[in-house]
Write a protein that holds these residues in place. Sequence first.
Motif, PDB file in Angstrom:
ATOM      1  N   ILE A 105      27.138 -19.421  23.344  1.00  0.00           N
ATOM      2  CA  ILE A 105      26.715 -20.269  22.224  1.00  0.00           C
ATOM      3  C   ILE A 105      26.765 -19.499  20.905  1.00  0.00           C
ATOM      4  CG2 ILE A 105      24.724 -21.495  21.254  1.00  0.00           C
ATOM      5  CD1 ILE A 105      24.001 -22.263  24.169  1.00  0.00           C
ATOM      6  N   VAL A 106      26.308 -18.237  20.923  1.00  0.00           N
ATOM      7  CA  VAL A 106      26.346 -17.411  19.701  1.00  0.00           C
ATOM      8  C   VAL A 106      27.789 -17.155  19.276  1.00  0.00           C
ATOM      9  CG1 VAL A 106      25.829 -15.123  18.774  1.00  0.00           C
ATOM     10  CG2 VAL A 106      24.093 -16.350  20.068  1.00  0.00           C
ATOM     11  N   SER A 107      28.636 -16.829  20.233  1.00  0.00           N
ATOM     12  CA  SER A 107      30.041 -16.568  19.861  1.00  0.00           C
ATOM     13  C   SER A 107      30.737 -17.845  19.391  1.00  0.00           C
ATOM     14  CB  SER A 107      30.798 -15.929  21.028  1.00  0.00           C
ATOM     15  OG  SER A 107      30.873 -16.817  22.123  1.00  0.00           O
TER      16      SER A 107
ATOM     17  N   GLY B 184      29.203 -20.214  17.743  1.00  0.00           N
ATOM     18  CA  GLY B 184      28.709 -20.364  16.368  1.00  0.00           C
ATOM     19  C   GLY B 184      29.477 -19.488  15.388  1.00  0.00           C
ATOM     20  N   TRP B 185      29.696 -18.230  15.788  1.00  0.00           N
ATOM     21  CA  TRP B 185      30.465 -17.336  14.914  1.00  0.00           C
ATOM     22  C   TRP B 185      31.911 -17.819  14.757  1.00  0.00           C
ATOM     23  CZ3 TRP B 185      28.752 -14.154  11.499  1.00  0.00           C
ATOM     24  CH2 TRP B 185      27.503 -13.578  11.640  1.00  0.00           C
TER      25      TRP B 185
ATOM     26  N   CYS C 281      32.944 -20.946  14.889  1.00  0.00           N
ATOM     27  CA  CYS C 281      32.908 -22.110  13.978  1.00  0.00           C
ATOM     28  C   CYS C 281      32.713 -21.666  12.537  1.00  0.00           C
ATOM     29  CB  CYS C 281      31.798 -23.070  14.400  1.00  0.00           C
ATOM     30  SG  CYS C 281      32.130 -23.904  15.965  1.00  0.00           S
ATOM     31  N   LEU C 282      31.812 -20.713  12.322  1.00  0.00           N
ATOM     32  CA  LEU C 282      31.568 -20.214  10.969  1.00  0.00           C
ATOM     33  C   LEU C 282      32.820 -19.556  10.385  1.00  0.00           C
ATOM     34  CD1 LEU C 282      29.526 -19.712   8.685  1.00  0.00           C
ATOM     35  CD2 LEU C 282      29.029 -17.512   9.782  1.00  0.00           C
TER      36      LEU C 282
END
Length: 169
Positions: free
Chosen positions: A56-58, A60-61, A63-64
């Motif tokens: 999930i964190v990766s 998010g990164w 997408c950012l």
Amino acid sequence: MQSIRNGKTPSPSSTPGRGVSRKMGNIGITVMLIVFLVAVVFAANQNDVIGWLVVIVSLGWLCLATFVVFSVRGAARKATAKLADATAGLRPAGAPGVSVVDEGTIVRDRKLDHSFKIIQVQSKVIRENLDTDREMVDRALETIEITAHNARGMIKKEDGGPVEGTVVD
């Protein structure tokens, strides 16, 4: 900032460094995508909560990074289009409020200024030596003639070349 040479604006293909930033954006997105895929594979193999949190964190990164790269590219395209519209809307040279001077004109004006300075110096030499040294006066007059001929040649664009002679300061 780029200079305008001979009244022509530079072409977009001559702008240095545009390909490097595009490649860096592509490389960044690719790295983030690889990190995301590796996280998904490890999370699927391990099947625990921490692995899926890393996914999930990766994500998010990823997408950012994607958002930043594409928004910067879009802003750059819009800025380029606005700049092209602004330069296309310029009035022609000589119109009030707009002056476009090419480098050739600037160099010619400097050469003409130098020629006039030489003439001023030689006229001073003539005034100082008019009654005393006839040879110095003759050389000063010859220098004035050569300088005036060369200056007129710069204005008229004569192909005869400069007049040769001895220049005395």
